[in-house]
Design a protein around this motif. Structure first.
Motif, PDB file in Angstrom:
ATOM      1  N   LEU A  37       0.836  -1.204   0.000  1.00 29.30           N
ATOM      2  CA  LEU A  37       0.000   0.000   0.000  1.00 29.30           C
ATOM      3  C   LEU A  37       0.868   1.251   0.000  1.00 29.30           C
ATOM      4  CD1 LEU A  37      -1.928  -2.266   1.154  1.00 29.30           C
ATOM      5  CD2 LEU A  37      -3.112  -0.416   2.304  1.00 29.30           C
ATOM      6  N   SER A  38       0.477   2.250  -0.748  1.00 29.75           N
ATOM      7  CA  SER A  38       1.211   3.509  -0.723  1.00 29.75           C
ATOM      8  C   SER A  38       0.994   4.154   0.639  1.00 29.75           C
ATOM      9  CB  SER A  38       0.690   4.438  -1.816  1.00 29.75           C
ATOM     10  OG  SER A  38      -0.625   4.845  -1.495  1.00 29.75           O
ATOM     11  N   PRO A  39       1.898   5.041   1.045  1.00 32.05           N
ATOM     12  CA  PRO A  39       1.710   5.697   2.348  1.00 32.05           C
ATOM     13  C   PRO A  39       0.341   6.381   2.446  1.00 32.05           C
ATOM     14  CG  PRO A  39       3.872   6.231   1.459  1.00 32.05           C
ATOM     15  CD  PRO A  39       3.158   5.457   0.391  1.00 32.05           C
ATOM     16  N   MET A  53      -6.472   4.134   4.982  1.00 37.72           N
ATOM     17  CA  MET A  53      -7.061   2.895   5.493  1.00 37.72           C
ATOM     18  C   MET A  53      -7.101   2.894   7.029  1.00 37.72           C
ATOM     19  SD  MET A  53      -5.876  -1.004   4.652  1.00 37.72           S
ATOM     20  CE  MET A  53      -4.584  -1.073   5.876  1.00 37.72           C
ATOM     21  N   ILE A  54      -6.010   3.333   7.628  1.00 31.86           N
ATOM     22  CA  ILE A  54      -5.948   3.345   9.090  1.00 31.86           C
ATOM     23  C   ILE A  54      -6.958   4.355   9.660  1.00 31.86           C
ATOM     24  CG2 ILE A  54      -4.480   3.862  11.090  1.00 31.86           C
ATOM     25  CD1 ILE A  54      -2.099   2.840   9.324  1.00 31.86           C
ATOM     26  N   GLY A  99     -10.353   3.014   9.428  1.00 32.16           N
ATOM     27  CA  GLY A  99     -10.559   2.027  10.484  1.00 32.16           C
ATOM     28  C   GLY A  99     -10.903   2.709  11.803  1.00 32.16           C
ATOM     29  N   PHE A 100     -10.223   3.801  12.033  1.00 29.46           N
ATOM     30  CA  PHE A 100     -10.440   4.588  13.252  1.00 29.46           C
ATOM     31  C   PHE A 100     -11.882   5.115  13.310  1.00 29.46           C
ATOM     32  CE2 PHE A 100     -10.201   8.982  15.010  1.00 29.46           C
ATOM     33  CZ  PHE A 100      -9.811   8.693  16.309  1.00 29.46           C
ATOM     34  N   LYS A 156     -14.551   3.760  11.930  1.00 31.42           N
ATOM     35  CA  LYS A 156     -15.516   2.720  11.560  1.00 31.42           C
ATOM     36  C   LYS A 156     -16.836   2.804  12.321  1.00 31.42           C
ATOM     37  CE  LYS A 156     -15.166  -1.995  10.110  1.00 31.42           C
ATOM     38  NZ  LYS A 156     -14.244  -3.121  10.065  1.00 31.42           N
ATOM     39  N   GLN A 168     -15.821   7.528   3.122  1.00 29.07           N
ATOM     40  CA  GLN A 168     -14.497   6.906   3.234  1.00 29.07           C
ATOM     41  C   GLN A 168     -13.545   7.490   2.201  1.00 29.07           C
ATOM     42  OE1 GLN A 168     -14.190   2.712   3.233  1.00 29.07           O
ATOM     43  NE2 GLN A 168     -15.827   2.418   4.717  1.00 29.07           N
TER      44      GLN A 168
END
Ligand SMILES: Nc1ncnc2c1ncn2[C@@H]1O[C@H](COP(=O)(O)OP(=O)(O)OP(=O)(O)O)[C@@H](O)[C@H]1O
Ligand SMILES: [Mg+2]
Lengths: 259, 482
Positions: B440-442, B448-449, B452-453, B455, B470
């Protein structure tokens, strides 16, 4: 596949790798053993492209290209895989989501179409079954609340999904019960092929009972101090690192050339 | 206008040599605010006398007030005399004729956000008729809603078609004098939406697409009123993930929700006003008052918001829990990047017995973003058995951003249960490297992180909105890593 020449590296001004030479051919499995703190994880991290290390000398060539010039994500997409000694948790991100993103990043890179949801699902289900994991693990957040053994199994699941060309496994066997060790080994062996190479970092001969390496190296104080065939691992198991002389300064042995 | 005049007022009135009659002829009236301007706005909209009086009372009250200073946001004083308070809706003749004429950067963003093609044209300001007949779309919606007795129309239309309902509920949740911006909005509000769901009716669709198409030109002082009568249910979506540009810097909207016995209102917002450039220049100030009242027993009001835009956000969607067993919820994601500032949170006012409230606030700060969560949980003596649960998490990206939490808890009912949890975290190097080592690119890893936070909040959004939200976070975070 991989050629490391006189690689030296430091962290915060402290030299950690002091001249590593290692050549791994396609189809080979190499094991790296060595005392705690000798630089095994550092080597794996540098190969996978982690930031924070200063490469002070040497070269790393992977499939003919300068590996050190690539950012971590491009190394991954071109087939380098690191199974972490300590896999991290990512709250809120489901395992299956990460897997899909990872698989498709790699597929895009090698010019394959992305897998659609259905194809991906059937593939991942098959692999989960192969790793003898519960399917519910796919929908849990990445490694969150996983037991130590489950995390390691999860790393191997990622590996067999990504089908890397060069797999670096950093102590994947540590903390596994006997059954899990067999499953992890099965996963690793399933990937052995003439066009793949693997480097296993391990402290224990027992992993090598299941995955027979072509070569075994001993890394000590940032150098490879001895290399040999599978029998070297047995020797180490019996005698510890002290008999090698150099490279176990913590144990107070005298320096000396072992190669 | 004979009351004690402030200097502010003097300043304002000197711009008004024109007088009421002249102003009436204009499409855009000169900047500044006065009683004449209020009268003109009301006259242009052909409003009944009572509404004019209501506006005037609000204006007079506003003159006595001062802008709030307690929020953790900083901006140069707003010169209210420089604002244009009435402009006739712009003609679309001057707009671009096709997507080829639209700023490619804007189109790129739409693409990243996955905005449907036909909507891109509308959002980009292309004459709608050239794309498709929005009027007929709106009419189809309306017919379908009218079949079950739902009223859903612009605020101006409601004033004419349903004056009794408007008069009954307008200002009944957010009093004119509630704060500086509500008084201002009440005096000069331009337009907005009105929705009434009759007893026992479940609104057969998410009230979204219609709104999205018609959201343009509602002006900077928007007014929304939603009433769910006994047993009614409605889910309302406000806003749009596409970046909305606007000439007006100050936006001061008022939203009022009324939920009668056993009624449920779910109000979701995605706010993506122009945040200004990286230095914070030119962004929108979004000072909104949103409040819902659970007027009957077992009523439920749920706010979900995703705030990524605006230079400054000042916003506290609240619920007054009057009915016994009524429920208030607040789910929020607020993101500040570059020099954005947000002071946001909620108020849960427990009055009825066994009332329950849940607050989940996720704040993300990147760049030099400044963010404060400000939440009040008040439990009156009457609120026997009241329960509140608050969870307030901050995620910091980089070391130049800040997040603060100000929980205010006032409990007068000894048997109430109030729980508060808070956390602050950063995206770790280990997490980032792990994701990158999986290809995954930075940027994708951070996105994504972060998703997730968030969600727990996203799962409260209607499905398609959640997907857009998203993507929006990813786009909004661009330039915050590396
Ligand atoms: N970021 C860092 N800052 C300072 N020292 C570091 C850092 N990373 C690694 N080191 C040091 O480098 C040395 C090698 O560490 P490394 O993790 O590579 O050892 P290892 O061979 O994997 O050991 P183990 O068998 O315990 O896993 C250790 O002395 C360690 O403390
Ligand atoms: Mg290690």
């Amino acid at each position: 596949m991989l050629e490391i020449r006189n690689l030296t590296a430091e962290v915060d001004g402290k030299a950690i790798l002091k001249g590593i030479d290692l050549t791994v051919q396609a189809g080979e499995v190499h094991a790296i053993m060595g005392p705690n703190g000798s630089g095994k994880s550092t080597l794996s991290s540098i190969l996978a492209g982690r930031d924070g290390y200063t490469i002070t000398g040497g070269t790393v060539t992977y499939q003919g290209q300068d590996l050190l010039a690539l950012p971590a994500e491009e190394r991954a997409r071109s087939g380098v895989f690191l199974a972490f000694q300590y896999p991290v948790e990512i709250p809120g991100v489901s395992n299956i989501y990460l897997l899909k993103a990872a698989v498709n990043a790699r597929r895009r890179h090698i010019g394959l179409p992305e897998l659609d949801a259905m194809d991906f699902l059937s593939l991942v289900r098959e692999k989960v079954k192969f790793m003898e994991m519960d399917e519910s693990m796919l929908y849990r957040a990445v490694n969150e609340g996983f037991s130590g053994g489950e995390k390691k199994r999860n790393e191997i699941l990622q590996m067999i999904m990504l089908e890397p060309s060069l797999a670096l496994l950093d102590e994947t066997d540590s903390g596994l019960d006997i059954d899990a060790l067999k499953v992890v080994s099965k996963g690793v062996n399933s990937l052995r092929s003439p066009d793949r190479a693997m480097i296993l970092v391990t402290h224990y001969q027992r992993l090598l009972d299941y995955i027979t390496p072509d070569q075994v190296h001993v890394l000590s104080a940032g150098r490879i101090v001895k290399s040999g065939g599978p029998e070297l691992a047995h020797e180490l198991e019996r005698q510890g690192y002290a008999w090698l002389g150099d490279g176990a300064p913590a144990r107070g042995t005298a320096p000396g050339a072992a190669r | 206008m004979s009351q004690a005049q402030s200097t502010l007022d003097e300043l304002i009135s000197k711009d008004y040599e024109h007088g009421f009659e002249t102003l009436l002829d204009m499409d855009v009236i000169p900047p500044g605010l006065s009683e004449d301007v209020v009268r003109v706005i009301s006259a242009k909209k052909n409003e009944p006398e009572w509404l004019l009086e209501w506006r005037l009372a609000a204006y007079r009250h506003w003159l006595t007030m001062t802008p709030p200073e307690w929020a953790s946001v900083h901006y140069p004083p707003i010169n209210y005399a420089d604002i244009i308070y009435y402009a006739a809706p712009k003609s679309q003749k001057d707009g671009p004729k096709s997507l080829d004429e639209v700023d490619p950067e804007l189109l790129k963003t739409y693409d990243k956000l996955g905005i449907p093609l036909h909507e891109r044209a509308i959002l980009a300001g292309i004459a709608v008729d050239a794309v498709f007949d929005s009027v007929s779309v709106a009419t189809t919606f309306k017919d379908k809603l009218a079949e079950v007795g739902i009223i859903f129309c612009s605020f101006s239309e409601a004033v004419h078609e349903h004056p009794d309902l408007v008069r009954q509920y307008l200002g009944s949740v957010v009093p004119v004098s509630d704060n500086y911006f509500t008084a201002l909005n009440s005096a000069v509000f331009s337009d907005g939406s009105f929705c009434y769901i009759p007893p026992g009716v479940r609104c057969p669709m998410e009230l979204s697409t219609y709104f999205r198409i018609n959201a343009k030109n509602t002006g900077q002082f928007e007014r929304t009123l939603i009433v769910a009568d006994a047993g009614a249910q409605v889910s309302y979506l406000e806003g749009c993930t596409a970046p909305m540009r606007d000439e007006n810097q100050l936006h001061a909207a008022v939203v009022e929700l009324v939920a009668m016995e056993k009624a449920t209102i779910k109000y979701s917002t995605v706010q993506n006003w122009y945040p200004g450039d990286k230095e914070g220049k030119g962004g929108i100030y979004n000072f909104v008052t949103k409040r819902g009242e659970c007027r009957g027993d077992h009523a439920k009001i749920s706010w979900t918001q995703v705030e990524t835009g605006s230079a400054i956000t000042w916003k506290y969607p609240s619920v007054v829990l009057k009915g016994d067993h009524s429920i208030g919820e607040f789910y929020s994601v607020a993101l500040t990047n570059h020099r954005q500032q947000a002071d946001t949170g909620t108020k849960m006012i427990h009055i009825g017995r066994h009332t329950r409230s849940t607050i989940v606030s996720k704040g993300i700060s990147a760049g030099r973003g400044q963010q404060a969560y400000r939440g009040l949980v008040r439990v009156a003596k009457s609120a026997v058995g009241a329960r509140n649960y608050t969870q307030c998490d901050s995620l910091l990206l980089g070391d130049q951003c800040q997040a603060h939490t100000f929980p205010y808890i006032e409990v007068k009912q000894p048997q109430a249960t109030v729980e508060h949890e808070a956390s602050t975290s950063r995206i770790s190097e280990d997490q980032l490297f792990f994701c990158r080592s999986r290809g995954l690119s930075p940027e994708d890893a951070v996105s994504m992180i972060v998703n997730g936070f968030c969600k727990e909040v996203f799962k409260e959004l209607p499905m398609e909105f959640a997907v857009e939200a998203q993507k929006l976070l990813g786009v909004s975070l661009e330039g915050s890593v590396g």
